[in-house]
Design a protein around this motif. Structure first.
Motif, mmCIF file in Angstrom:
data_model
loop_
_atom_site.group_PDB
_atom_site.id
_atom_site.type_symbol
_atom_site.label_atom_id
_atom_site.label_comp_id
_atom_site.label_asym_id
_atom_site.label_seq_id
_atom_site.Cartn_x
_atom_site.Cartn_y
_atom_site.Cartn_z
ATOM 1 N N GLU A 129 0.849 -1.193 0.000
ATOM 2 C CA GLU A 129 0.000 0.000 0.000
ATOM 3 C C GLU A 129 0.885 1.244 0.000
ATOM 4 O O GLU A 129 1.789 1.346 0.809
ATOM 5 N N PHE A 130 0.607 2.176 -0.904
ATOM 6 C CA PHE A 130 1.452 3.380 -0.963
ATOM 7 C C PHE A 130 0.696 4.648 -0.599
ATOM 8 O O PHE A 130 1.177 5.748 -0.852
ATOM 9 N N LEU A 131 -0.519 4.526 -0.058
ATOM 10 C CA LEU A 131 -1.295 5.758 0.154
ATOM 11 C C LEU A 131 -0.700 6.611 1.262
ATOM 12 O O LEU A 131 -0.079 6.128 2.193
ATOM 13 N N ARG A 132 -0.922 7.926 1.067
ATOM 14 C CA ARG A 132 -0.476 8.889 2.071
ATOM 15 C C ARG A 132 -1.687 9.326 2.878
ATOM 16 O O ARG A 132 -2.753 9.568 2.299
ATOM 17 N N GLU A 133 -1.531 9.479 4.191
ATOM 18 C CA GLU A 133 -2.618 10.048 4.980
ATOM 19 C C GLU A 133 -2.894 11.449 4.440
ATOM 20 O O GLU A 133 -1.989 12.161 4.014
ATOM 21 N N ILE A 195 14.323 13.552 3.127
ATOM 22 C CA ILE A 195 14.031 14.544 4.182
ATOM 23 C C ILE A 195 15.244 14.711 5.094
ATOM 24 O O ILE A 195 15.644 15.831 5.427
ATOM 25 N N LEU A 230 11.971 17.608 -0.096
ATOM 26 C CA LEU A 230 13.153 18.334 0.368
ATOM 27 C C LEU A 230 12.705 19.484 1.272
ATOM 28 O O LEU A 230 13.340 20.538 1.303
ATOM 29 N N GLY A 235 11.360 17.713 10.619
ATOM 30 C CA GLY A 235 11.550 16.312 10.243
ATOM 31 C C GLY A 235 10.292 15.487 10.129
ATOM 32 O O GLY A 235 9.189 15.982 10.277
ATOM 33 N N GLY A 237 7.590 12.313 10.860
ATOM 34 C CA GLY A 237 7.006 11.520 11.941
ATOM 35 C C GLY A 237 5.941 10.635 11.358
ATOM 36 O O GLY A 237 5.971 10.305 10.169
ATOM 37 N N LEU A 241 7.087 6.276 8.178
ATOM 38 C CA LEU A 241 8.504 6.491 7.869
ATOM 39 C C LEU A 241 9.443 6.121 9.029
ATOM 40 O O LEU A 241 10.398 5.336 8.830
ATOM 41 N N ASP A 244 9.321 2.329 9.731
ATOM 42 C CA ASP A 244 9.730 1.505 8.587
ATOM 43 C C ASP A 244 11.243 1.485 8.410
ATOM 44 O O ASP A 244 11.821 0.450 8.073
HETATM 45 C C1 UGA Z 1 4.158 7.697 3.958
HETATM 46 C C2 UGA Z 1 4.483 7.569 2.463
HETATM 47 O O1 UGA Z 1 4.616 8.870 1.901
HETATM 48 C C3 UGA Z 1 3.369 6.793 1.733
HETATM 49 O O2 UGA Z 1 3.698 6.633 0.359
HETATM 50 C C4 UGA Z 1 3.216 5.424 2.402
HETATM 51 O O3 UGA Z 1 2.175 4.674 1.802
HETATM 52 C C5 UGA Z 1 2.897 5.625 3.877
HETATM 53 O O4 UGA Z 1 3.941 6.385 4.506
HETATM 54 C C6 UGA Z 1 2.793 4.273 4.515
HETATM 55 O O5 UGA Z 1 3.817 3.607 4.655
HETATM 56 O O6 UGA Z 1 1.676 3.801 4.781
HETATM 57 P P1 UGA Z 1 2.538 9.291 5.385
HETATM 58 O O7 UGA Z 1 3.047 8.593 6.614
HETATM 59 O O8 UGA Z 1 1.070 9.540 5.249
HETATM 60 O O9 UGA Z 1 2.971 8.473 4.061
HETATM 61 O O10 UGA Z 1 3.274 10.702 5.363
HETATM 62 P P2 UGA Z 1 4.247 11.506 4.368
HETATM 63 O O11 UGA Z 1 3.458 12.385 3.501
HETATM 64 O O12 UGA Z 1 5.234 10.613 3.738
HETATM 65 O O13 UGA Z 1 4.992 12.435 5.435
HETATM 66 C C7 UGA Z 1 5.788 11.843 6.467
HETATM 67 C C8 UGA Z 1 6.420 12.894 7.331
HETATM 68 O O14 UGA Z 1 7.451 13.574 6.612
HETATM 69 C C9 UGA Z 1 5.488 13.989 7.864
HETATM 70 O O15 UGA Z 1 5.771 14.190 9.232
HETATM 71 C C10 UGA Z 1 5.868 15.204 7.036
HETATM 72 O O16 UGA Z 1 5.632 16.409 7.722
HETATM 73 C C11 UGA Z 1 7.355 14.970 6.829
HETATM 74 N N1 UGA Z 1 7.915 15.655 5.646
HETATM 75 C C12 UGA Z 1 7.420 15.412 4.411
HETATM 76 C C13 UGA Z 1 8.980 16.546 5.824
HETATM 77 O O17 UGA Z 1 9.463 16.768 6.956
HETATM 78 N N2 UGA Z 1 9.511 17.180 4.721
HETATM 79 C C14 UGA Z 1 9.030 16.943 3.473
HETATM 80 O O18 UGA Z 1 9.566 17.544 2.507
HETATM 81 C C15 UGA Z 1 7.966 16.053 3.309
#
Ligand code: UGA
Length: 413
Positions: A129-133, A195, A230, A235, A237, A241, A244
């Motif tokens: 699954e690759f969806l983002r919240e 990141i 970028l 950071g 959370g 991520l 994993d």
């Molecule tokens: C992440 C992945 O992006 C999805 O593709 C994956 O399906 C999902 O995990 C999962 O494994 O189920 P998600 O946890 O919803 O999705 O969040 P992200 O959009 O990836 O953001 C993660 C964190 O990185 C957030 O805290 C965000 O604020 C931070 N972030 C994001 C940064 O600090 N800098 C950025 O440039 C982008």
């Protein structure tokens, strides 16, 4: 799936969640989901706590969380294993079980072997699954890729034609089990790497007077690098991520490959340091934290979500509270989940109340609401017009011309 006309039964052993869905309310926030659910015919989507309800189903999706174990870096597969065994018991011959959970490489083959023993007429596919919240609906209905792991190409045929109906344009990759499992963890590890790379540059920028946001713009203009992910600041959370990359490290260790993935440990540390750097900057600005009010804008780990798992915003707020500051936290959606996790903090659902009398404002989750604040108007509420932009998205010129002092990591403001 139900909105596309399939008959769906959703099973969870958490009766509180199932009761919510049965009453037509959501136990979490996801943009657009309540509206979508309200349009679905009740008979197309039912909710149950009973695995015996799935005995007639043709496809069983396992969508179980695999959080970090309490006693180490590895993933805790106990909930997934238990759901898998319940489904195996009920699955009728000819049906397929589809794993969507993020798992250590090797899990699918182990599950397939168990299935062969106990219910040999049922197939297993692994379909990460690759969806983002915050983007769950679009990512499900128009995914950018579909990965189907199976023992043979033939065993992937049914799931492939199922997805063809949903999203005919989407590229489908049919792979063996380990590739499918690894695509998911490698994708999340790469995002975390981007990141943390930019946050490492932010540390260098702090020491040298460079501006990490402009640096990200300029390196990101090269489309081999790309500007996405970028975003320097406090950071990453969330429930994916951080755990994993740790689970990947633990698995690499088991495989005798610790050196190959050692860099992920460094990136985890850079990520945790970003939170420490934010606290240090706040303390440098405030002096003694006792008797000072800090307004924290944002508790969720990212905008458009009420998820506070491993939220950098909430951890920073909690640390400053522990150090003696009077911290008031605002969030448009995540206050309930934040209060459940850290009951000691003060929460407010009014931005005005949060900001009134603040000696420092900390912008920690990039909800669009905060970008739309009028700095000239809210300047009148605070005691000291100093704001830390933990996400580097505020319009610096706008805030500065309204009389605010801006603080950030990796930017000489
Ligand atoms: C992440 C992945 O992006 C999805 O593709 C994956 O399906 C999902 O995990 C999962 O494994 O189920 P998600 O946890 O919803 O999705 O969040 P992200 O959009 O990836 O953001 C993660 C964190 O990185 C957030 O805290 C965000 O604020 C931070 N972030 C994001 C940064 O600090 N800098 C950025 O440039 C982008």
């Amino acid at each position: 799936m139900a909105s596309l006309g399939h008959q769906v039964i959703a099973v969870d052993i958490d009766s509180r969640k199932i009761a919510h869905f049965n009453e037509g309310t959501l136990p979490f926030y996801e943009p657009g989901l309540a509206e979508l659910l309200s349009k679905i015919n009740k008979s197309d989507l039912t909710f149950s706590t009973n695995f015996s309800d799935i005995s007639e189903c043709e496809i069983h999706f396992l969508c179980i969380g695999t959080p970090q174990s309490e006693d180490g870096l590895q993933a805790d597969l106990s909930a997934l294993e238990s759901a898998f065994h319940s489904v195996v018991e009920m699955a009728r011959p000819g049906s397929i079980i589809v794993g969507k959970s993020t798992v250590p490489v090797g899990t699918a083959e182990r599950f397939a072997a168990a299935l062969e023993e106990s219910n040999p007429k049922v197939l297993l596919n692994w379909n990460p699954e690759f969806l983002r919240e915050g983007h769950a609906i679009a990512d499900t209905l128009q995914p950018n890729r579909i990965v189907i792991g199976a023992r043979t190409e033939k065993e992937a045929e049914r799931l492939t034609s199922f997805y063809e109906e949903i999203s005919p344009e989407t590229p489908v990759y049919i792979t063996n089990f380990p590739t499918a499992e690894l695509v998911k963890v490698a994708a999340n590890a790469f995002l975390a790497t981007k990141i943390s790379f930019i946050n490492a540059m932010s540390e260098v920028a702090d020491a040298t007077g460079a501006d990490v946001s402009l640096l990200a713009d300029a390196i990101g203009a090269d489309d081999r690098i790309g500007r996405k992910f970028l975003g320097a600041g406090i950071g990453f959370g969330g429930g994916c991520l951080p755990k994993d990359i740790r689970a990947f490290l633990a698995r690499a260790d088991e495989l005798g490959l610790s050196e190959s993935l050692h860099f992920l440990q460094e990136f985890d540390l850079i990520n945790q340091r970003a939170r420490v750097r934010a606290v240090a900057l706040a303390l440098k600005e405030l002096g003694v934290p006792q008797g000072k009010k800090i307004a924290v804008l944002g508790a969720a780990f990212k905008p458009d979500s009420d998820d506070v798992r491993d939220s950098p915003a909430l951890e920073i707020a909690e640390t400053l509270h522990t150090l003696g500051a009077h911290v008031v936290v605002h969030d448009p959606r995540a206050l309930e989940s934040a209060a459940k996790k850290i009951p000691d903090l003060t929460y407010s659902n009014s931005i005005e109340e949060t900001l009134t009398g603040a000696d420092l404002t900390m912008h920690l989750t990039e909800w669009v609401n905060y970008r739309e604040l009028d700095p000239a108007i809210i300047r009148k509420l605070v005691n000291v017009p100093t704001i830390f932009d933990g996400r580097n998205v505020l319009d610096t010129g706008n805030w500065q011309s309204a009389g605010w002092k801006l603080l950030a990591l990796g930017r000489p403001l």
